[in-house]
Design a protein around this motif. Structure first.
Motif, PDB file in Angstrom:
ATOM      1  N   TYR A   1       0.839  -1.199   0.000  1.00  0.00           N
ATOM      2  CA  TYR A   1       0.000   0.000   0.000  1.00  0.00           C
ATOM      3  C   TYR A   1       0.874   1.249   0.000  1.00  0.00           C
ATOM      4  O   TYR A   1       2.011   1.225   0.479  1.00  0.00           O
ATOM      5  CB  TYR A   1      -0.890   0.036   1.247  1.00  0.00           C
ATOM      6  CG  TYR A   1      -1.940  -1.043   1.309  1.00  0.00           C
ATOM      7  CD1 TYR A   1      -3.241  -0.801   0.893  1.00  0.00           C
ATOM      8  CD2 TYR A   1      -1.627  -2.309   1.803  1.00  0.00           C
ATOM      9  CE1 TYR A   1      -4.216  -1.791   0.964  1.00  0.00           C
ATOM     10  CE2 TYR A   1      -2.589  -3.309   1.874  1.00  0.00           C
ATOM     11  CZ  TYR A   1      -3.877  -3.038   1.452  1.00  0.00           C
ATOM     12  OH  TYR A   1      -4.835  -4.023   1.520  1.00  0.00           O
ATOM     13  N   GLN A   2       0.312   2.331  -0.509  1.00  0.00           N
ATOM     14  CA  GLN A   2       0.981   3.630  -0.445  1.00  0.00           C
ATOM     15  C   GLN A   2       0.256   4.517   0.554  1.00  0.00           C
ATOM     16  O   GLN A   2      -0.971   4.588   0.558  1.00  0.00           O
ATOM     17  CB  GLN A   2       0.995   4.305  -1.817  1.00  0.00           C
ATOM     18  CG  GLN A   2       1.743   5.642  -1.838  1.00  0.00           C
ATOM     19  CD  GLN A   2       1.921   6.176  -3.248  1.00  0.00           C
ATOM     20  OE1 GLN A   2       2.234   5.421  -4.162  1.00  0.00           O
ATOM     21  NE2 GLN A   2       1.718   7.478  -3.426  1.00  0.00           N
ATOM     22  N   ASN A   3       1.022   5.176   1.411  1.00  0.00           N
ATOM     23  CA  ASN A   3       0.553   6.130   2.426  1.00  0.00           C
ATOM     24  C   ASN A   3      -0.043   5.454   3.655  1.00  0.00           C
ATOM     25  O   ASN A   3       0.392   5.722   4.774  1.00  0.00           O
ATOM     26  CB  ASN A   3      -0.447   7.133   1.850  1.00  0.00           C
ATOM     27  CG  ASN A   3       0.158   8.000   0.771  1.00  0.00           C
ATOM     28  OD1 ASN A   3       1.327   8.366   0.853  1.00  0.00           O
ATOM     29  ND2 ASN A   3      -0.615   8.314  -0.254  1.00  0.00           N
ATOM     30  N   SER A   4      -1.048   4.591   3.498  1.00  0.00           N
ATOM     31  CA  SER A   4      -1.678   4.011   4.684  1.00  0.00           C
ATOM     32  C   SER A   4      -2.455   2.757   4.312  1.00  0.00           C
ATOM     33  O   SER A   4      -2.762   2.519   3.142  1.00  0.00           O
ATOM     34  CB  SER A   4      -2.622   5.023   5.349  1.00  0.00           C
ATOM     35  OG  SER A   4      -3.684   5.366   4.473  1.00  0.00           O
ATOM     36  N   PHE A   5      -2.766   1.968   5.341  1.00  0.00           N
ATOM     37  CA  PHE A   5      -3.556   0.749   5.190  1.00  0.00           C
ATOM     38  C   PHE A   5      -4.701   0.779   6.184  1.00  0.00           C
ATOM     39  O   PHE A   5      -4.503   1.023   7.378  1.00  0.00           O
ATOM     40  CB  PHE A   5      -2.678  -0.482   5.443  1.00  0.00           C
ATOM     41  CG  PHE A   5      -3.452  -1.739   5.755  1.00  0.00           C
ATOM     42  CD1 PHE A   5      -4.255  -2.339   4.798  1.00  0.00           C
ATOM     43  CD2 PHE A   5      -3.371  -2.320   7.014  1.00  0.00           C
ATOM     44  CE1 PHE A   5      -4.975  -3.497   5.089  1.00  0.00           C
ATOM     45  CE2 PHE A   5      -4.075  -3.478   7.317  1.00  0.00           C
ATOM     46  CZ  PHE A   5      -4.879  -4.069   6.349  1.00  0.00           C
ATOM     47  N   ASN A   6      -5.922   0.539   5.702  1.00  0.00           N
ATOM     48  CA  ASN A   6      -7.107   0.477   6.546  1.00  0.00           C
ATOM     49  C   ASN A   6      -7.720  -0.912   6.397  1.00  0.00           C
ATOM     50  O   ASN A   6      -8.241  -1.243   5.328  1.00  0.00           O
ATOM     51  CB  ASN A   6      -8.113   1.553   6.131  1.00  0.00           C
ATOM     52  CG  ASN A   6      -9.366   1.545   7.000  1.00  0.00           C
ATOM     53  OD1 ASN A   6      -9.522   0.699   7.885  1.00  0.00           O
ATOM     54  ND2 ASN A   6     -10.269   2.479   6.750  1.00  0.00           N
TER      55      ASN A   6
END
Length: 235
Positions: free
Chosen positions: A73-78
């Motif tokens: 993932y780029q930036n963040s993972f939810n």
């Protein structure tokens, strides 16, 4: 559970264990980027890092007991929105234990990425190793072999980490976050290295006694303070 990983010297290796009772999510299908979700909800581990330099990075898992599956993932993972920010997801071809994912991607310096390591099927548990290769050669005062956060039978969080070597190390600071971005200090643990230096593997364990207060996934950081410089290095 999660750790912010400092990429020091390529190749770099990290080990972890997928255990029963860890957080689960509905994993994506294979794709670049993945366009749909599978029917499986396995446990997972999160490795967050910032690319130190731009270039081609590769991520390869290895396990004798589980069918590894990886998502970058780029930036963040939810975990409640597993397709958001996903760049690439991969699984080995056979779908059998010992199958390994391999992800190759050009990354941008200064950008945060999240590697989620999981399994193909629901209910797969076991240890694995991830090898990360890229154009990074930033020297750090510690060579980290592993950093894991696991829930024990007493509903406490056990933090385990192992260093291969330490140079001019002073102490570690354990931090926790509920959103993966804002971390608070929990405890300080002095290095086991004599005079801050060691060329032998050193193992550390710290137990957090009050995780029951948490109502969501917790993220853990390990920061190291150098004797020579007051800067913090993340693992």
């Amino acid at each position: 559970m999660s750790g912010l990983v400092a990429l020091a010297q390529s190749p770099q290796y990290f080990t972890a264990t997928l255990v029963n009772g860890a957080p689960t999510f509905q994993r994506p299908n294979i794709g670049t980027p993945p366009s749909g979700l599978s029917i499986y909800s396995p446990v997972y581990h999160v490795f967050s890092f910032t690319a130190p330099v731009s270039g081609l990075y590769t991520f390869e898992a290895n396990s004798p007991s589980i069918d590894n599956f990886g998502i970058l993932y780029q930036n963040s993972f939810n975990p409640l929105s597993p397709l958001s920010n996903a760049l690439r997801s991969d699984d080995g071809s056979s779908g059998n234990p010992g199958d390994n994912y391999y992800i190759a991607r050009n990354l941008t310096a200064g950008t945060t990425y999240v590697l989620v390591s999981t399994s193909f099927y629901t209910g797969e548990y076991g240890s694995y190793q991830v090898k990360i290769e890229g154009p990074f050669t930033t020297p750090l005062p510690v060579e980290m072999a592993s950093f894991q956060a696991n829930l024990n039978e007493q509903a406490q969080v056990d933090l385990h980490w192992t260093t291969q070597t330490e140079k001019n190390c002073s102490y570690y600071m354990i931090q926790r976050s509920l959103d993966g971005k804002n971390f608070t200090d929990l405890a300080r643990l002095n290095t086991k290295a004599v005079n801050g230096n060691s060329d032998q593997p050193l193992e550390y364990v710290f137990t957090i006694n009050n995780p029951k207060r948490l109502t969501s996934t917790a993220f853990y950081n390990l920061t190291l303070t150098d004797i020579v410089h007051p800067a913090l290095f993340y693992a």
